[in-house]
Design a protein around this motif. Structure first.
Motif, PDB file in Angstrom:
ATOM      1  N   GLU A 272      -8.356   1.838  -0.763  1.00 18.46           N
ATOM      2  CA  GLU A 272      -9.624   2.569  -0.733  1.00 18.46           C
ATOM      3  C   GLU A 272      -9.696   3.483   0.480  1.00 18.46           C
ATOM      4  N   ASP A 273      -9.249   2.985   1.636  1.00 17.83           N
ATOM      5  CA  ASP A 273      -9.236   3.815   2.844  1.00 17.83           C
ATOM      6  C   ASP A 273      -8.289   4.999   2.683  1.00 17.83           C
ATOM      7  N   ALA A 274      -7.088   4.742   2.112  1.00 21.80           N
ATOM      8  CA  ALA A 274      -6.102   5.814   1.965  1.00 21.80           C
ATOM      9  C   ALA A 274      -6.554   6.859   0.955  1.00 21.80           C
ATOM     10  N   LEU A 275      -7.220   6.423  -0.121  1.00 26.87           N
ATOM     11  CA  LEU A 275      -7.643   7.365  -1.158  1.00 26.87           C
ATOM     12  C   LEU A 275      -8.787   8.261  -0.700  1.00 26.87           C
TER      13      LEU A 275
ATOM     14  N   ASN B 161      -9.703  10.244  -9.494  1.00 28.23           N
ATOM     15  CA  ASN B 161      -8.952   9.979 -10.727  1.00 28.23           C
ATOM     16  C   ASN B 161      -8.273   8.607 -10.753  1.00 28.23           C
ATOM     17  N   THR B 162      -8.519   7.780  -9.749  1.00 26.06           N
ATOM     18  CA  THR B 162      -7.833   6.485  -9.644  1.00 26.06           C
ATOM     19  C   THR B 162      -8.841   5.344  -9.615  1.00 26.06           C
ATOM     20  N   LEU B 163      -8.642   4.365 -10.483  1.00 23.64           N
ATOM     21  CA  LEU B 163      -9.486   3.168 -10.511  1.00 23.64           C
ATOM     22  C   LEU B 163      -8.691   1.992  -9.949  1.00 23.64           C
ATOM     23  N   LEU B 164      -9.276   1.272  -9.012  1.00 27.35           N
ATOM     24  CA  LEU B 164      -8.652   0.068  -8.461  1.00 27.35           C
ATOM     25  C   LEU B 164      -9.264  -1.157  -9.149  1.00 27.35           C
ATOM     26  N   CYS B 165      -8.427  -1.959  -9.792  1.00 30.42           N
ATOM     27  CA  CYS B 165      -8.917  -3.088 -10.600  1.00 30.42           C
ATOM     28  C   CYS B 165      -8.205  -4.379 -10.192  1.00 30.42           C
ATOM     29  N   PRO B 166      -8.894  -5.308  -9.564  1.00 25.40           N
ATOM     30  CA  PRO B 166      -8.276  -6.618  -9.287  1.00 25.40           C
ATOM     31  C   PRO B 166      -8.146  -7.425 -10.572  1.00 25.40           C
ATOM     32  N   LEU B 167      -7.150  -8.303 -10.614  1.00 25.45           N
ATOM     33  CA  LEU B 167      -6.946  -9.159 -11.784  1.00 25.45           C
ATOM     34  C   LEU B 167      -6.369 -10.496 -11.306  1.00 25.45           C
ATOM     35  N   HIS B 168      -7.187 -11.544 -11.398  1.00 26.61           N
ATOM     36  CA  HIS B 168      -6.720 -12.885 -11.040  1.00 26.61           C
ATOM     37  C   HIS B 168      -7.523 -13.914 -11.820  1.00 26.61           C
ATOM     38  N   GLY B 169      -7.117 -15.148 -11.770  1.00 25.05           N
ATOM     39  CA  GLY B 169      -7.672 -16.187 -12.616  1.00 25.05           C
ATOM     40  C   GLY B 169      -9.102 -16.559 -12.314  1.00 25.05           C
TER      41      GLY B 169
ATOM     42  N   ILE C 167       0.838  -1.202   0.000  1.00 23.00           N
ATOM     43  CA  ILE C 167       0.000   0.000   0.000  1.00 23.00           C
ATOM     44  C   ILE C 167       0.874   1.253   0.000  1.00 23.00           C
ATOM     45  N   SER C 168       1.911   1.253   0.843  1.00 26.98           N
ATOM     46  CA  SER C 168       2.807   2.405   0.914  1.00 26.98           C
ATOM     47  C   SER C 168       3.499   2.645  -0.417  1.00 26.98           C
ATOM     48  N   ALA C 169       3.964   1.578  -1.066  1.00 27.94           N
ATOM     49  CA  ALA C 169       4.625   1.733  -2.370  1.00 27.94           C
ATOM     50  C   ALA C 169       3.655   2.267  -3.416  1.00 27.94           C
ATOM     51  N   CYS C 170       2.398   1.812  -3.386  1.00 32.85           N
ATOM     52  CA  CYS C 170       1.393   2.310  -4.333  1.00 32.85           C
ATOM     53  C   CYS C 170       1.175   3.809  -4.158  1.00 32.85           C
TER      54      CYS C 170
ATOM     55  N   GLU D  44      -4.488 -11.332  -0.524  1.00 29.25           N
ATOM     56  CA  GLU D  44      -3.661 -10.132  -0.466  1.00 29.25           C
ATOM     57  C   GLU D  44      -4.227  -9.034  -1.360  1.00 29.25           C
ATOM     58  N   ILE D  45      -4.787  -9.420  -2.522  1.00 30.33           N
ATOM     59  CA  ILE D  45      -5.399  -8.427  -3.408  1.00 30.33           C
ATOM     60  C   ILE D  45      -6.552  -7.736  -2.691  1.00 30.33           C
ATOM     61  N   ARG D  46      -7.410  -8.511  -2.023  1.00 28.36           N
ATOM     62  CA  ARG D  46      -8.550  -7.900  -1.313  1.00 28.36           C
ATOM     63  C   ARG D  46      -8.080  -6.963  -0.214  1.00 28.36           C
ATOM     64  N   ARG D  47      -7.074  -7.375   0.544  1.00 24.56           N
ATOM     65  CA  ARG D  47      -6.615  -6.540   1.657  1.00 24.56           C
ATOM     66  C   ARG D  47      -5.933  -5.263   1.163  1.00 24.56           C
ATOM     67  N   VAL D  48      -5.119  -5.380   0.105  1.00 26.24           N
ATOM     68  CA  VAL D  48      -4.470  -4.179  -0.432  1.00 26.24           C
ATOM     69  C   VAL D  48      -5.512  -3.250  -1.043  1.00 26.24           C
TER      70      VAL D  48
END
Length: 844
Positions: A237-240, A249-257, A205-208, A228-232
């Motif tokens: 979302e909390d930080a934004l 201006n930021t979209l958060l998009c999960p991507l997994h199989g 989260i900090s790096a993002c 980990e994707i859900r938690r990050v």
């Protein structure tokens, strides 16, 4: 078409494929190999209008590659370029390039080993070394060798990071064509070293947030798994929220199989104008696909991989460090469209310690599916060409499971049931469940269960009972919003499974709607995971395979004494598995549908506490005991066998060994080894502990008839039993060639210690005066190791070269001993001096 780095390598590639039927292509990330190479080869004369099959390791990459190639041709998918993936395909009569996932090619090869009408098979991203890719390559090469003499089938292996030389050797020293590096440079920002106990999500989260503040463009964040994707995502979302403009201006998009393909497409599509995307992905985004607008990669350096444990027969997901090759792949995602940046959440020093390449899946996966496909192909694993051959232990265990499921005969040939299992696009366990469920008239339930087991749990964290998931599929229970996508995929897969079921039920049950059949069907797929509660109402269960499993939280299933566990797992090093998905099991089914899983054994064992032999008849399911009853009249042979089994389990230390007998055993073993080292068959029997345990029936069995208590083992004449194993005249030869003692110049007979190799002769230095060379035994074949002792019998020198000791070392030793033992005899020339066992020789 736009110019891509791969374009420069295409002439060399075209030339290589014109001249050879096998080529290896190395092209780093961003080169454009996935979409450009098939199109460039489409009109080659050697293809003669045949099709090209290109394998992609993931469904998302397969569909994305087909769509991009079609768009470059100005066509729709399904015309010149199409794809075939699980639950979806778009191909047409004019399709010349088919992008498929690897399991689909394996099934096509099984029905058409020659791949008629196919001129080229491309294995993309082969460095990932998926099990299906290794199998598909082995079958492709074997099928081509057997059936494609007239119109050779060409094979192209390509990837961003390849062990090119190894692959070239596998393909008869195929030429290697290399492309230049990525299109744009990527700079690296290193982090502080990862430490044990570091929480991953806060660092990510900090790096993002740093990257959103410091960089332009969209972000791709590599995380090990969905949790980990859900938690990050939640943390971002909390930080934004604290920065409304940034949030807007930021979209958060999960991507997994496990996402729906449309949801996956949304993650890789360009961000709307004026917005940035933060794509939170597993290693699904590591290869093949380009996520438009990404110029920043944040890499946690971790991945989650399935790892099969042959000891437990189960697969667990392990989180591990990625390889350097994977790190290169991930960083390359930032340089696809413009110069980029990669934030690595580990230090440069830690990077140097990472493995060069990831371990191939074939070395750590469940091989049951591979074993079934090889049996259908009609080949042993050793008959095919592998980059890494299937490990023998895991492969043998896979065949054992196939026999247990009724798929293999003892000679390794497929049964009719096994043939039907191999036709189904599922794991052999699931295929067995589907076929047996159909025979019982339980097709609907079996297909629904199979679909749920084939996808990620749609109710993860909502209790372990499989019945609740089935209620969602049947419509009896409404799916929550977070469950709807998974439920829809499961329904689609269940529908596909139902389409495979042919004919009417051959053994229909009378009450197909009874809930007991859920546990029954699970037990058919997982006979080794039938579980019995350790105590009533408790959380701990013992499995038929001998392992333990438990609920970590209270669960409604804990009221049932018998379960079948479909999904369980543990962290490495933990003894007990955690139960994630299960169903209750009616014990009465072991008398009917599940009776093939029941065995009856007469168990004779020692009561450790009482020290007496106990005997009972046990009715068992694997390692679990259904019923037991005492055995009154013990058969003498069975009783003796029980005693021998006890010795095997406890070890030969149970018997009355003496130090002299151990020395005798070592003397015999030395002579046997000397014969073998000389390359001749030995007449000396193998009396090592391991060999004696194997042959207990021969040498110990005749003498244990009177043993009724543990203490009686100590009264056996073990020395006579073992010495009787040496036929005449070996006892005399033993004393001659490996004597217990050996004479030395002082006249003493010194005992030889045979517990080491070479044997040790510990003798006082003064007793060897006059002895020029090291003593030998076994007709001169074995030199002894001398432990030269002081008058106080303390070692002063260890040597196997006595002559060299007298010549080079004795002088220094003499000075020391003369100072410590001045009353003793220390001659200047020990070779002409008189040996003595006293302080001084007699007469001096």
């Amino acid at each position: 078409m736009s110019l891509l780095p791969i374009n420069a390598a295409l002439p060399a590639l075209l030339k290589a494929l014109q001249e050879r039927d096998e080529v290896v292509l190395q092209a780093p990330p961003g080169a454009g190999k996935t979409t450009r190479v098939p199109l460039a080869l489409l009109d080659e004369s050697w293809l003669q209008g045949q099709t090209i099959i290109m394998l992609e390791p993931r469904r998302l990459a397969a569909r994305a590659a087909a769509e991009r190639m079609a768009s470059e041709l100005g066509e729709k998918v399904g015309e010149t370029v199409g794809y075939r993936i699980r639950l979806d395909s778009k191909v047409g009569p004019r399709t010349r390039i088919e992008v498929v996932t690897e399991g689909i090619l394996t099934r096509r090869l099984q029905s058409d080993p020659a791949l008629e009408g196919v001129g080229l098979v491309i294995f993309d991203e082969f460095h990932l070394r998926n099990l299906d890719a290794d199998l598909a390559l082995a079958l492709t090469l074997n099928g081509r060798e057997l059936f494609r003499d007239d119109a050779p089938l060409k094979v192209l292996l390509m990837s961003a990071t390849l062990e090119g030389e190894r692959l070239s050797r596998l393909l008869d020293y195929a030429p290697i064509v290399s492309s230049e590096g990525r299109m744009y440079p990527v700079s690296t920002i290193w982090s502080r070293p990862q430490q044990p106990g570091d929480y991953l999500e806060p660092r990510a989260i900090s790096a993002c947030l740093d990257a959103l503040d410091e960089q332009t463009g969209s972000l791709l964040v590599f995380l090990p798994g969905q949790a980990e994707i859900r938690r990050v995502q939640a943390g971002l979302e909390d930080a934004l929220r604290a920065s409304p403009s940034l949030q807007q201006n930021t979209l958060l998009c999960p991507l997994h199989g496990e996402l729906d393909l449309n949801e996956q497409r949304a993650a890789i599509d360009p961000a709307p104008p004026g917005k940035r995307k933060v794509v939170l992905a597993t290693n699904i985004a590591e290869t093949s696909i380009t996520i438009d607008g990404v110029r920043v990669v944040i890499d946690t350096g971790l991945e989650r991989v399935p790892r099969f444990d042959p000891r437990s027969g189960m697969t667990r997901l392990d989180t591990q460090r990625i390889s350097k090759a994977s790190a290169t792949q991930r960083a390359g995602r930032a340089g696809r469209v413009e110069p980029g940046v990669c934030y690595r959440l580990w230090s440069e020093a830690q990077h140097e310690q990472m493995a060069g390449f990831s371990a191939p899946e074939i070395q750590q996966a469940d091989l049951t599916g591979l074993a079934l496909q090889l049996a259908k192909w009609g080949a042993e694993s050793g008959d095919l060409r592998w980059l890494d051959a299937p490990p023998s232990a895991a492969f043998s265990q896979a065949n054992d499971l196939l026999r247990r499921l009724g798929a293999l005969q003892q000679d390794g040939q497929l049964t009719k049931h096994g043939q039907a299992m191999a036709e189904l696009p599922s794991h052999p366990r699931i295929a067995h469940l589907l076929l047996r469920g159909h025979e019982l008239g339980l097709t609907e339930t079996a297909c629904n269960i199979a679909a749920l087991l084939g996808e990620r749990d749609i109710q993860r964290g909502s209790g372990a009972d499989l019945h609740s998931r089935l209620a969602i599929l049947s419509g009896e229970q409404r799916a929550q919003r977070s469950e709807q996508a998974g439920a829809q995929r499961a329904k689609q897969l269940a529908k596909q499974y139902r389409s495979y079921m042919r004919g009417s039920a051959s053994q229909p049950v009378a009450d197909p709607d009874h809930p007991q059949w859920v546990g029954c069907l699970l037990a058919l797929a997982y006979p080794d995971r039938v579980a019995q509660q350790r105590r009533a109402g408790g959380a701990e269960y013992r499995l038929a395979n001998g392992r333990a499993a438990m609920f970590t939280e209270a669960d409604a299933l804990m009221k049932h004494p018998w379960l079948v566990i479909a999904d369980l797992g543990s962290r490495q090093g933990q003894r007990e598995e955690r139960i994630y998905l299960a169903a209750d099991l009616d014990e009465a089914l072991f008398d009917t549908v599940l009776k093939e899983q029941v065995t009856q054994v007469d168990e004779l064992d020692w009561d450790e506490r009482e020290g007496v032999l106990c005997a009972e008849r046990q009715v068992k399911v694997g390692e679990l005991i259904l019923a037991r009853a005492p055995l009154a009249n013990l058969d003498d042979d069975a009783r003796v066998q029980a005693l021998l089994n006890y010795v095997r389990r406890k070890g030969l230390e149970l018997l009355p060994w003496t130090p002299e007998l151990r020395q005798w055993q070592a003397r015999v073993e030395l002579l046997r080894i000397l014969d073998e080292e000389a390359g001749s068959p030995s007449e000396w029997p193998d009396l090592r502990t391991e060999a004696l345990l194997v042959s207990l029936e021969v040498w110990l069995g005749p003498y244990v008839g009177k043993v009724t208590r543990l203490s009686h083992f100590g009264q056996l004449d073990l020395s006579s039993m073992l010495r009787n194993l040496l036929p005449w005249p070996l006892p005399q030869q033993l004393d001659a060639q490996a004597p217990q003692t050996i004479p030395v110049p002082s006249g003493s007979n010194i005992r030889i210690d045979y517990s080491e190799r070479p044997p040790v002769l510990a003798v006082r230095l003064q007793e060897l005066f006059g002895q020029a060379d090291t003593p030998r035994i076994a007709n001169g074949r074995q030199v002894l190791k001398l432990h030269l002792l002081s008058p106080a019998r303390r070692p002063v020198q260890v040597t196997q070269d006595l002559a060299n000791f007298w010549k080079s070392t004795y002088g220094d030793v003499k000075k020391d001993l003369k100072g410590r033992y001045p009353k003793h005899f220390w001659p200047d020339d020990p070779l002409i001096a008189q040996a003595t066992a006293r302080a001084k020789p007699r007469g001096t």
